[in-house]
Structures are given as structure tokens and as C-alpha cells.
Design an enzyme around this catalytic site. Structure first.
Site, PDB file in Angstrom:
ATOM      1  N   GLU A  47       0.888  -1.157   0.000  1.00 32.71           N
ATOM      2  CA  GLU A  47       0.000   0.000   0.000  1.00 32.71           C
ATOM      3  C   GLU A  47       0.924   1.204   0.000  1.00 32.71           C
ATOM      4  OE1 GLU A  47      -1.775   2.966   1.674  1.00 32.71           O
ATOM      5  OE2 GLU A  47      -2.219   1.655   3.368  1.00 32.71           O
TER       6      GLU A  47
ATOM      7  N   CYS B 251      -2.497   8.426   3.780  1.00 36.38           N
ATOM      8  CA  CYS B 251      -2.371   7.796   2.465  1.00 36.38           C
ATOM      9  C   CYS B 251      -3.629   8.004   1.633  1.00 36.38           C
ATOM     10  CB  CYS B 251      -2.032   6.319   2.614  1.00 36.38           C
ATOM     11  SG  CYS B 251      -3.119   5.455   3.724  1.00 36.38           S
TER      12      CYS B 251
END
Ligand code: NDP
Length: 676
Positions: free
Chosen positions: A258, A297
């Protein structure tokens, strides 16, 4: 102030910082705060310990045992979260940032605990999907199962969420039955270390289930095997370097990544100034830019608005951002704290300058902004910065440069297809949001942009009060994205647990599949019930224990009575000629619900006993119509048992109704709660 020593936890021992330790500075003052790392860490010993001590202990437990363990761990952390808050201010995070990181992490663990109990079996094998019929007579069947990997999960986390980042990976890993070695980013590892200490000191975890590397990971990845998993969150550059490790490539070791993501938010063409959606959009974007000082994120990096609304959005957003008080995160008035470190600040300013080559800065000046209660020069403070890109089609950097701070770029679109094209220019993101009240807009974006984004978040006046926010990954929903976002997937309930298990296709006879899956499979051996199974307690019932009922003939009078009693006078039950014109029926037929009711009458044992309640019925299928004159009988078999608490558990019964020719008229699963 003396430096905090941040230790590792390896093979049952706390290892203090030593040679090769890295220094960690306070985000607020820039002064040295802690040190972490020790070159002497025995990484092979840690892997062995996880594989030989932690793994076997975890695999002895059932999914429910492990789910209970997660619940206890989350409860324990919850009791000690003030200590985590206190420490975490040093990372630049405000109290509301702590709610996302610390409370959010604990909440994620609670959700996995609850999903483990409700959606996974109290067994060692997870059944993935239904039985597959591989033979005409049902003597050879197929079933997919998942079993825990027998290695170790190495979790490499980013600096921005020292607690959530660990727990969102740890909860599904432990639920799967796999031990973990957690390696937090050095910049904030002192917060993770405290959370790990709390979990270990609680005594809830079996030995070897959790180890910690504070500081460098050494050459641990070179010692991994095909039973191990690496789950990584961080930069694309590091992800590429680590996933290209020859040991990882040669052994096909799972690498879940990720990484950077140029998430977008689209203002719908219907959502002009004056609509609730316009205000909502401005609020969501401003919140995403400033929460965690933009170090998320999932933060909105690209704001995509109709050409005609760009000016209005800049104006409204600037007015809102201007109210953001920046300062020492411990101050109650502070809305945005510091970036994690001065090197991160330099990185954000460099990236903002790159974006500035293609876009004009319309709000926020890093050379001129005020900071409450701290020194703007010494701490890692930056103001929110809004850029406007006038030609997003020609521009490239605004679509590929992630300034990991409170930085976002607004760009205009001329129609919805253009908005979708711009959103997809991020080449893969974790999340894109659309603020619209027009369902057709939502549908078009889902079809046009779904393949480019791990999550699509739609919000409007109907959902805004209860919506969870563009930037919040939820334990129930998948988190990850294609392309630039890393190509990985985490969370998503049981889906997230499966990343730590191997799915295996099992083929064999019904008895073989029953034994492996810990539930009776139709076609498997029946155990003739010596007494009525409803008189037997939960613990005494055996899988496969079966009752065959007597037969009952269905009469026309039964059908008439049921029709008039319930009011269900549908023509297929009342009019022979009309029913015969229907391709499904030979003529007038009994109601399916009449058959189900008669079935209950045939199998029920009426006395007060261990059966406490009928809680439902699953997978009901009517397979063959029953006419007046036909007779039905029932087979009732114990398929699966799931303890619920110390007093009772759920029994899933497989029920088959057959006619006088032994043809199956109906089949379903009955659920009852039975006392222990
Ligand atoms: P990094 O990719 O540098 O670090 C992420 C993790 O990988 C850290 O735990 C780091 O440890 C570890 N790591 C780095 N090198 C190695 C190695 N050779 N072997 C094993 N582990 C290693 O990201 P940062 O956290 O420093 O952030 C840098 C940038 O990444 C941010 O500015 C941002 O752009 C992006 N980022 C993106 C995130 C996202 O989810 N989209 C989240 C966080 C960051 P250590 O700290 O000890 O070096």
C-alpha cells in the site's frame, strides 16, 4: 531531557538500542527525543521463534478463540490509550488525529474480533464458498478451504499511523492464526513500541505471536520462505526495492503493498454553490487536507470541480483553510499539528515546488504563516497549501507527485467523462470520492473509474450526517488500490484475513469433505438418532445425527384451508386450469410455505427441552411442486454447531423434504439456538 530508548522485542526478550541506533527528533521542537535500533538484532532467531513457537500455538486455537483474544487485546489497549495519546503528541499529531490513529486502530481490532465470531467458524478451517458438485451422484465433491500459513507475517509500516498502521495488519493476521513481526517506521516507532508493550504485558497473546523491530530490519527479508508474507505501507520507491528482493521473487512470497496515491475528489456537475453538496465538498476537502497535517495515504491530493465552479471552490476552501490554527498539537485550539519530521517537511516543500511548476499556489505560504505555542523554524510545521492547475490535461506532475502533507491541487473539468479521465490520471489510487446528489453521475463514475481506484466514496445531503469520511479506511471495506497505490488489498473483513491463509481446493467424497470442513456435507454418512435430536443438548449433538420423519399426505382441503387462513390465494394454489398454463406447475399445487409448516410439524419434538428458539432459515429452495394426493417426509440432519456463549450455541440443521417417489421437493437450512 534524557533520550527515550525504544527497544525491540525479539524471541521473548526486550533488546535495547545498541550499535547502529538511529536518532529520532520531536516533530514539534526538532530536538532529539528517542533512539531506536540495534545492529546485533538476531533476525533469523526472530523468524525461527515466530515459526516454531508463535505459529503452532496460534494454530491450535480456533477462529473464535483468536477472535476472543483480539477483543481482549483491543479492550486492554482501550484502557491504556491516554498513555498512547500522551506520547503521540511528539509525532506532531493533535488529539483529533489520535482519535483516528489510536482509537481507530483499537476500533479496527474490535471489528475483526466481532467478524471473526460472526462470520468465521469455531473451527480450524475456513470454508470458502459452497460445495461444488463434481459428479452425477454426489459421491465426489469439491470445496475450497483456507488454512493459516505456517510462516510469519512481516509488517513494515509507515510513520503516519504508528498504532492504526500496526493494528489494521495485526488483527487479520492473528485472526488467521499467523504470528507477526512488526516493523514500524523509525520516525514514530516509540508510539508503536508502547502499544506493543501494552499488548505483551497483558498476557493475552501466546508466546511468539508478536515481535517488534524498532529501527532497521537488517537482512530479515533475505531469510523469508514461501510460507511467509510481507505487508508493506510506505513509499513506492521502498516498496519497489523490497518487493524486488530475489528471495521474495524466487519463493513467490506474498508481498502486499500500500503506497503513494494521488487520490481525487470530484464535485458533481449538479453540486453548485448553494447546494448542500457544495458545502459538504468544501468541508470534506478541507478536513482531508489538514487532518494529520495531510500525512494520510487516503488524503485528497487532487480536487476535480466543474470549470464553472473552480473559482467558487477556491474561494470557499481558502476561507475555510484560513481558519485552521496551526501549532503545538497539545494546545486545545490547534487544528493542525506538525509534520512528522524536518526531513519530511523538506520533502513536502520540494514536492510542492514540483507541483508549483504546473500549478499556481492560490492559498498558503510556507514562508509566511503563524504557529501557536511552538517555533515555526524548529518544528516541522507547514501551512495548508492549495494549488490551481489551469491545464490539467497537459500537466503531468500534479497527477504523479504526492506531497505527503497538507497540499492539494484543484483542477477544472468540462464534462463528466473529462472528470473521470482526470481522476484516472492518478494511475491507480486508494480512494476517489464523488459529491453528488445525482444517482446517474454516481453510476457513470463507478463504471468509468472503478477499475482505477480501490474504493469509491459517494456522499450527499442524504448520507452526510452518518458518512464516515473520504479518508477513513474501514475494517469492513477493502483498503488498497491498483497501480501507483501498490496493487495490494488489506482489510475488507474476512477478505483481509485470507491474505494470511492459503486457499486450497479440496476434492473427495462427502465424508472426507465433512471431516476436513468440520461440518456435515449432504451425501455424507448419517448417524441414526437414537432419541429425538431436539431432546439432546448442544454439546451432545453429533455432526451427521439425523432424524427421518413419518410421511404426511397433502390434501386439497389442506391447500384450501391454508389459502383462506393466510390470505395467500395465488392462482397456482386455487385454479387448476390457470396453474396448468404456467410452465412450472402441473396444475394446482400446495403452497411452499404450507410444506415448510408441515415439515416443522413433522420434525418438531414439542416438549420443553434444549432447543431454545428457531432463529432462521437459510438457502430455501423449492425444487419439485407438490400436488394434492402427494405425500412428504422430512430428513433433519445436524450440519454445523457454533457455540455462542457458555449457555447456548447455534445448530445449523440440513433439512430435506422428499415426496413419495423420493424426489426432493424442498431443501433448506434451519437454525436453532440450543442449550449446552
Ligand atoms: P518509506 O517507504 O521510506 O518507509 C516505509 C517503511 O519502510 C518504514 O517502516 C521504513 O523503515 C521501511 N523501510 C525503508 N527502507 C527499508 C529497507 N531497506 N528494508 C526494510 N524496511 C525499510 O516511507 P516513509 O515512511 O519514510 O515515507 C516516505 C514517503 O512515503 C512519504 O513522504 C510519502 O510520500 C510516502 N508514504 C505514503 C504512504 C501511503 O500509504 N500512501 C504512507 C506513508 C508514506 P524506516 O522508517 O526505519 O526507514
Amino acid at each position: 531531557m534524557s533520550l527515550l530508548d525504544v527497544s525491540s522485542f525479539a524471541a521473548g526478550q526486550w533488546i535495547a538500542p545498541g550499535a547502529g541506533a538511529r536518532s529520532i527528533a520531536s516533530a514539534i521542537t526538532g530536538a532529539p527525543l528517542a533512539q531506536a535500533g540495534n545492529d546485533a538484532l538476531d533476525v533469523q532467531g526472530m523468524l525461527d521463534y515466530a515459526r516454531t513457537v508463535g505459529g503452532p500455538s496460534l494454530r491450535k486455537l480456533t477462529f473464535h478463540d483468536r477472535a476472543r483474544m483480539l477483543k481482549a487485546l483491543a479492550g486492554h489497549l482501550n484502557q491504556h490509550k491516554q498513555a498512547l495519546y500522551d506520547l503521540s503528541f511528539n509525532t506532531g499529531a493533535t488529539q483529533s488525529d489520535h482519535m483516528i490513529d489510536i482509537d481507530g486502530g483499537i476500533g479496527t481490532m474490535f471489528v475483526f474480533a466481532s467478524k471473526g465470531r460472526r462470520e468465521m467458524p469455531d473451527a480450524h478451517v475456513y470454508l470458502d464458498g459452497d460445495i461444488e458438485q463434481l459428479s452425477r451422484n454426489g459421491t465426489f465433491l469439491g470445496q475450497h478451504i483456507c488454512t493459516p500459513l505456517q510462516g510469519v507475517a512481516v509488517h513494515i509500516n509507515a510513520f503516519n499511523f504508528p498504532v492504526w498502521g500496526m493494528l489494521e495488519k495485526l488483527a487479520p493476521t492473528l485472526l488467521a492464526g499467523v504470528p507477526a513481526i512488526v516493523k514500524p517506521a523509525t520516525a514514530t516507532c516509540y508510539v508503536t513500541e508502547l502499544a506493543v508493550r501494552l499488548m505483551l504485558e497483558s498476557g493475552i497473546l501466546p508466546e511468539g505471536a508478536l515481535q517488534l523491530v524498532s529501527g532497521g530490519l537488517g537482512d530479515m527479508l533475505d531469510h523469508l520462505t514461501m510460507q511467509d508474507v510481507v505487508s508493506f505501507t510506505g513509499s513506492a520507491q521502498t516498496a519497489l526495492k523490497l518487493r524486488a528482493n530475489p528471495v521474495i521473487l524466487e519463493n513467490s512470497i506474498r508481498f502486499v503493498a500500500e503506497q503513494d496515491s494521488l487520490n481525487a475528489s470530484i464535485l458533481g456537475p449538479d453540486a453548485g454553490p448553494g447546494t448542500p453538496e457544495f458545502d459538504l465538498f468544501v468541508k470534506e476537502v478541507s478536513r482531508e487536507m489538514t487532518t494529520k497535517a495531510g500525512q494520510k495515504c487516503t488524503a485528497i491530493r487532487r480536487i476535480i470541480a466543474p470549470d464553472a465552479q473552480v473559482e467558487a471552490v477556491i474561494e470557499a476552501l481558502s476561507a475555510r483553510l484560513a481558519k485552521t490554527r496551526i501549532g503545538d498539537p497539545r494546545l486545545e485550539t490547534t487544528r493542525m499539528g506538525a509534520l512528522v519530521s524536518n526531513s519530511q517537511k523538506r520533502d513536502v516543500l520540494e514536492k510542492a515546488a514540483i507541483i508549483g511548476q504546473e500549478a499556481e499556489r492560490v492559498f498558503g505560504d510556507p514562508e509566511n504563516f503563524s504557529v501557536d505555542g511552538a517555533d515555526a523554524e524548529k518544528g516541522a510545521f507547514v501551512p495548508p497549501m492549495l494549488f490551481h492547475c489551469a491545464d490539467p490535461d497537459k500537466a503531468q506532475r500534479v497527477h504523479d507527485t504526492e506531497a505527503f502533507g497538507p497540499v492539494s491541487t484543484i483542477m477544472g473539468y468540462h464534462d463528466l467523462d473529462h472528470a473521470i479521465t482526470l481522476a484516472n490520471r492518478g494511475e491507480g489510487s486508494l480512494v476517489a470520492s464523488v459529491i453528488t446528489h445525482d444517482t446517474e453521475v454516481a453510476r457513470e463514475v463507478a463504471l468509468g473509474a472503478g477499475a482505477y481506484h480501490g474504493r469509491l466514496y459517494f456522499n450527499n445531503r442524504d448520507s452526510m450526517k452518518e458518512s464516515t469520511g473520504h479518508g477513513s479506511p474501514l475494517p469492513h471495506m477493502v483498503h488498497g488500490g491498483p497501480g501507483r497505490a501498490g496493487g495490494g488489498e488489506e482489510l475488507g473483513g474476512v477478505r483481509g484475513v485470507k491474505h494470511y491463509m492459503q486457499r486450497t481446493a479440496i476434492q473427495g467424497s462427502p465424508d472426507i469433505l465433512s471431516a476436513i470442513g468440520e461440518q456435515w456435507v449432504p451425501g455424507g454418512t448419517e448417524i441414526a438418532a437414537k432419541v429425538h435430536p431436539f431432546t439432546r443438548k448442544f454439546g451432545d449433538l453429533e455432526l451427521g445425527e439425523t432424524l427421518h420423519s413419518a410421511a404426511r399426505q397433502i390434501t386439497l382441503e389442506d391447500i384450501e384451508t391454508f389459502a383462506h387462513f393466510t390470505g395467500d390465494t395465488f392462482y397456482a394454489h386455487m385454479d387448476d386450469e390457470a396453474a396448468a398454463r404456467n410452465p412450472f406447475f402441473p396444475g394446482r399445487v400446495a403452497h411452499g410455505y404450507l410444506l415448510i409448516s408441515f415439515a416443522a410439524g413433522l420434525f418438531v419434538q414439542p416438549d420443553e427441552g434444549p432447543v431454545l428458539a428457531n432463529t432462521g432459515l437459510d438457502n430455501l429452495r423449492f425444487m419439485k411442486p407438490v400436488s394434492a394426493g402427494d405425500s412428504i417426509k422430512v430428513r433433519l440432519t445436524v450440519k454445523k454447531k457454533t457455540p455462542r456463549n457458555e449457555d447456548y450455541g447455534q445448530v445449523r440443521w440440513h433439512v430435506t423434504l422428499t415426496n413419495q417417489d423420493d424426489e426432493i421437493a424442498a431443501e433448506y437450512e434451519l437454525l436453532t439456538m440450543n442449550a449446552f
